[in-house]
Motif scaffolding. Structure first.
Motif, PDB file in Angstrom:
ATOM      1  N   PHE A 194       0.844  -1.187   0.000  1.00  0.00           N
ATOM      2  CA  PHE A 194       0.000   0.000   0.000  1.00  0.00           C
ATOM      3  C   PHE A 194       0.880   1.238   0.000  1.00  0.00           C
ATOM      4  O   PHE A 194       1.789   1.366   0.820  1.00  0.00           O
ATOM      5  CB  PHE A 194      -0.890  -0.005   1.260  1.00  0.00           C
ATOM      6  N   HIS A 198      -0.137  10.115   1.735  1.00  0.00           N
ATOM      7  CA  HIS A 198       0.429  11.346   2.313  1.00  0.00           C
ATOM      8  C   HIS A 198       1.907  11.501   1.981  1.00  0.00           C
ATOM      9  O   HIS A 198       2.384  12.587   1.725  1.00  0.00           O
ATOM     10  CB  HIS A 198       0.248  11.335   3.838  1.00  0.00           C
TER      11      HIS A 198
ATOM     12  N   PHE B 233      -5.306   2.862   8.716  1.00  0.00           N
ATOM     13  CA  PHE B 233      -3.913   2.410   8.636  1.00  0.00           C
ATOM     14  C   PHE B 233      -2.994   3.566   8.998  1.00  0.00           C
ATOM     15  O   PHE B 233      -3.141   4.672   8.473  1.00  0.00           O
ATOM     16  CB  PHE B 233      -3.624   1.920   7.203  1.00  0.00           C
ATOM     17  N   CYS B 235       0.580   5.020   8.700  1.00  0.00           N
ATOM     18  CA  CYS B 235       1.807   4.861   7.921  1.00  0.00           C
ATOM     19  C   CYS B 235       3.006   4.829   8.868  1.00  0.00           C
ATOM     20  O   CYS B 235       3.173   5.744   9.682  1.00  0.00           O
ATOM     21  CB  CYS B 235       1.961   6.015   6.926  1.00  0.00           C
ATOM     22  N   CYS B 238       5.270   8.293   8.026  1.00  0.00           N
ATOM     23  CA  CYS B 238       4.811   9.654   8.344  1.00  0.00           C
ATOM     24  C   CYS B 238       3.769   9.687   9.457  1.00  0.00           C
ATOM     25  O   CYS B 238       3.350  10.765   9.877  1.00  0.00           O
ATOM     26  CB  CYS B 238       4.258  10.351   7.096  1.00  0.00           C
ATOM     27  N   LYS B 240       0.752   9.273   9.495  1.00  0.00           N
ATOM     28  CA  LYS B 240      -0.592   9.796   9.192  1.00  0.00           C
ATOM     29  C   LYS B 240      -1.523   8.624   8.911  1.00  0.00           C
ATOM     30  O   LYS B 240      -1.097   7.564   8.468  1.00  0.00           O
ATOM     31  CB  LYS B 240      -0.538  10.733   7.987  1.00  0.00           C
ATOM     32  N   GLU B 241      -2.820   8.856   9.151  1.00  0.00           N
ATOM     33  CA  GLU B 241      -3.784   7.778   8.975  1.00  0.00           C
ATOM     34  C   GLU B 241      -4.408   7.827   7.592  1.00  0.00           C
ATOM     35  O   GLU B 241      -4.719   8.904   7.066  1.00  0.00           O
ATOM     36  CB  GLU B 241      -4.903   7.883  10.018  1.00  0.00           C
ATOM     37  N   SER B 242      -4.581   6.665   6.963  1.00  0.00           N
ATOM     38  CA  SER B 242      -5.363   6.560   5.714  1.00  0.00           C
ATOM     39  C   SER B 242      -6.399   5.460   5.897  1.00  0.00           C
ATOM     40  O   SER B 242      -6.252   4.596   6.762  1.00  0.00           O
ATOM     41  CB  SER B 242      -4.505   6.162   4.519  1.00  0.00           C
ATOM     42  N   ILE B 244      -7.577   2.364   4.110  1.00  0.00           N
ATOM     43  CA  ILE B 244      -7.330   1.443   2.999  1.00  0.00           C
ATOM     44  C   ILE B 244      -8.657   0.849   2.532  1.00  0.00           C
ATOM     45  O   ILE B 244      -8.925   0.718   1.346  1.00  0.00           O
ATOM     46  CB  ILE B 244      -6.352   0.322   3.423  1.00  0.00           C
TER      47      ILE B 244
END
Lengths: 271, 292
Positions: A194, A198, B233, B235, B238, B240-242, B244
Motif C-alpha cells: 500500500f 500522504h 492504517f 503509515c 509519516c 498519518k492515517e489513511s 485502505i
C-alpha cells in the motif's frame, strides 16, 4: 462425437476460467470482476458466474444490485450489464428477496443450485466465462468442478495475499486443483503493498513475497502482483468500471497485464 | 436439518419422507427412515461435556479475510493473561484452519488419552484444537462435503478433553453454512453466551455481515457485538492515517445503529499496537455483558 454431457447452455462458451483461493478475503471477486472487465475491454464477450452462495459480492461490484433475473425459453437469462451485451452476470444475489437475507443452506442444497447455475443459464455466445467461487475446498467447489468438467475449463486462477496465513490455505487449494484435475493457469498475489497517499511510502501491509514464492514452490506460473489501490476499492464499492476509469492507477497495470497473460495462454479456436 | 419445501409435512410426522412434497427434498431419505424424528444423541453428550466450560463465544463473520482467526487468537491470548483463567480456542474452519499458524503451533500433533483428545497447549492455561493438527503436511487439502465436516465438528465438541474452562472461543470459517449450523445445533443444549461478529469497514464486507447478523437472529444466537477490523492504517513513516478499506456506507458504526447491535470497538491495521489494548477493553465489556 464426444460422449460428454449434451451441449446445452454452455455450448456457446469458448473458455471457462475458475477463480479460486483457499483463503477468504484475498480478492477473488475483485480479481474476477476486474479480469472480466479487462477481457471485455480487449474486445471479448464475457460472462461471470458467481457461485458464492453465502456471500455473493459481484452484483454490487458491477453496480447490478437489485436487478431481476428473467426466465427465457432456454432457462434463466443472465443479467446484462451493458447495452451491447458484452458482459453478463449470474449470482444468487439476484435471487434473494431481500439483500440482507442469509442463505443458510447445507451442502446438498448448495450443490443443487450450482448445478442449475451451470446448466440452466442461457449464456449464449461467450469468449470467456469467469467463475467466481467462495473460499475453501468443499461442496461448492466440488459441485462446480463436477458440473463444468464436461465443458473442459481452461483452468484455474488462484488468488492469494502475500502473508503466510493466506499462502498456507492456498497451498491446500493447489492440492485440490491437482486432485480434481484442474489445471492451474497461475497465481495472482493481491493486496501487494500500500502506497501511503500522504508521503508515498510503500508499506507491505500484508507482508510480502508469499505469492511468488508459492508459485515457484508449486511449479505454477506467477501471473503478477496487484497492489492495494484506494481507487480500485472505491470503484468496487460504487459499482463502476475501474479498467475504464482509472488507467493511470497502480492496480490498472497489474490487472491488464494479468488479463493479457490469460489471453496469451488461451488456445486459438477453430471458427 | 436443511431448509425444507414449503409444504413439508414435518420431519417427525407420519408423512415424513413419504408425502408428495417430499419428492426432490434432500432430506427425503433421512425422513423416510425415521431418523429425522429423533434428536442427535451427540447433543446431550456435548451438553454433558460442556458442563465444565463456563462461557462459550463464537467468532463469526459473513465475510472471509476480515480477521476472525486473528481476533480469536488475540482474544484468547488477552483473556489468558490472567493465569487463573483457563482458555480454550477451538478452530472449526475445516478447509482453511489458520489458528495453528497464527498461534505458532504448526506441526503440533493431537494426542489421544482415555478421556479423549488432548488439546495442544500454547500456555498452561490456553489450549487449542484445530483440524490443522490432524494434517500431516501443509499441502494436505481437506476436501470434504458438509456431512463429513459436521462429523468433525461434533467430535471436536464431544471428544476433546478440555477440562475446566472459563472461556471457550470458537473460530469459524466465513459464510452461513454447514459449520455454522452444526456448531449452533450441537451446542444448542449447552448454551452459547453469544457471538462476536468481525467486519472490515467497507460495504463489500458489511453486506455479508448483515446476512450473518440475520443468521444469528434466525437461529436465536445472542450477538455480543461487532468489531470493525482493519479500521484505518497508520503509515509507519509519516504516522498519518489513511483508510485502505473506505467506509463508504458508514462502516460498522452505521450498520450497528441500523441493526441495533453493539459496536464493541475498532482495530486499526496495525496489530502490534491495536490488538492488545482492544483485548483489555473487550474483556471488561464481555465480563460486564455476561454478568448482567
Amino acid at each position: 462425437m464426444e460422449a460428454a454431457a449434451e451441449p446445452g447452455n454452455l455450448a456457446g462458451v469458448r473458455h471457462i476460467i475458475l477463480v479460486l483461493s483457499g483463503k477468504g478475503g484475498v480478492g477473488k471477486s475483485t480479481i474476477s470482476t476486474e479480469l472480466a472487465l479487462a477481457l471485455r475491454h480487449a474486445g471479448k464477450k464475457v460472462g461471470i458466474l458467481d457461485v458464492d452462495l453465502c456471500g455473493p459480492s459481484i452484483p454490487r461490484m458491477l453496480g447490478a444490485q437489485g436487478r431481476a433475473v428473467h426466465q427465457c425459453d432456454r432457462g434463466w437469462a443472465p443479467v446484462f450489464l451493458d447495452r451491447e451485451q458484452s458482459i453478463s452476470l449470474m449470482s444468487v444475489g439476484f435471487l434473494l428477496e431481500k439483500p440482507d437475507e442469509a442463505v443458510v443452506w447445507r451442502g446438498p442444497k448448495k450443490n443443487a443450485l450450482i448445478k442449475q447455475f451451470v446448466s440452466d443459464v442461457a449464456w449464449g455466445e461467450l469468449d470467456y466465462l469467469v467463475v467466481d467461487t467462495p473460499p475453501g475446498t468443499s461442496d461448492e467447489h466440488m459441485a462446480t468442478i463436477e458440473a463444468l468438467r464436461p465443458y473442459q475449463p481452461l483452468g484455474a486462477l488462484v488468488v492469494t495475499t502475500p502473508q503466510a496465513v493466506s499462502v498456507g490455505d492456498v497451498r491446500r487449494e493447489l492440492t485440490f486443483c491437482r486432485k480434481t484435475g484442474l489445471r492451474v493457469m497461475g497465481i495472482v498475489e493481491n493486496m501487494s503493498g500500500f502506497t501511503c497517499p500522504h508521503c508515498t511510502e510503500c508499506t507491505s501491509v500484508f507482508s510480502r513475497g508469499g505469492g511468488e514464492e508459492l508459485a515457484q514452490l508449486a511449479g505454477v506460473p506467477f501471473l503478477g502482483s496487484v497492489p492495494l489501490d484506494p481507487a480500485l476499492l472505491r470503484t468496487l464499492e460504487e459499482g463502476h468500471d475501474f479498467i475504464q476509469e482509472f488507467p493511470g492507477s497502480p492496480a490498472f497495470a497489474a490487472l491488464t497485464s494479468i488479463a493479457q497473460k490469460i489471453l496469451d495462454a488461451t488456445p486459438a479456436c477453430l471458427p | 436439518m436443511e431448509e425444507v419445501p414449503h409444504d413439508c409435512p414435518g420431519a417427525d410426522s407420519a408423512q415424513a419422507g413419504r408425502g408428495a412434497s417430499c419428492q426432490g427434498c434432500p432430506n427425503q431419505r433421512l425422513c423416510a427412515s425415521g431418523a429425522g424424528a429423533t434428536p442427535d444423541p451427540a447433543i446431550e453428550e456435548i451438553k454433558e461435556k460442556m458442563k465444565t466450560v463456563k462461557h462459550k463465544i463464537l467468532v463469526l463473520s459473513g465475510k472471509g479475510g476480515v480477521g476472525k482467526s486473528t481476533f480469536s487468537a488475540h482474544l484468547a491470548h488477552g483473556l489468558a493473561e490472567d493465569e487463573n483463567t483457563q482458555i480454550a480456542l477451538l478452530d472449526i474452519d475445516i478447509c482453511g484452519p489458520s489458528i495453528p499458524k497464527i498461534m505458532g503451533l504448526e506441526g503440533e500433533q493431537v494426542h489421544q488419552s482415555g478421556s479423549g483428545w488432548s488439546p495442544v497447549y500454547v500456555e498452561d492455561n490456553l489450549g487449542v484444537m484445530s483440524v490443522g493438527f490432524l494434517l500431516s503436511s501443509p499441502d494436505d487439502a481437506v476436501i470434504w462435503r458438509g456431512p463429513k465436516k459436521n462429523g468433525m465438528i461434533k467430535q471436536f465438541l464431544r471428544d476433546v478433553d478440555w477440562g475446566e474452562v472459563d472461556y471457550l472461543i470458537v473460530d469459524t470459517p466465513p459464510g452461513t453454512s454447514d459449520e455454522h449450523l452444526s456448531v449452533v445445533q450441537y451446542l444448542a443444549a449447552a448454551h452459547i453466551d453469544g457471538a462476536v461478529i468481525i467486519t472490515t469497514p467497507q460495504e463489500v464486507s458489511l453486506q455479508d455481515v448483515r446476512k450473518e447478523i440475520n443468521f444469528c437472529r434466525k437461529v436465536k444466537l445472542p450477538i455480543i457485538g461487532v468489531v470493525e477490523n482493519m479500521s484505518g492504517f497508520i503509515c509507519p513513516k509519516c504516522k498519518k492515517e489513511s483508510q485502505i478499506f473506505p467506509p463508504t456506507t458508514g462502516g460498522a458504526e452505521l450498520m450497528c445503529q441500523d441493526l441495533e447491535v453493539p459496536l464493541l470497538g475498532r482495530v486499526p491495521l496495525d496489530p502490534l499496537i491495536g490488538i492488545q489494548e482492544f483485548c483489555n477493553l473487550h474483556q471488561s465489556k464481555e465480563e460486564n455483558l455476561i454478568s448482567s
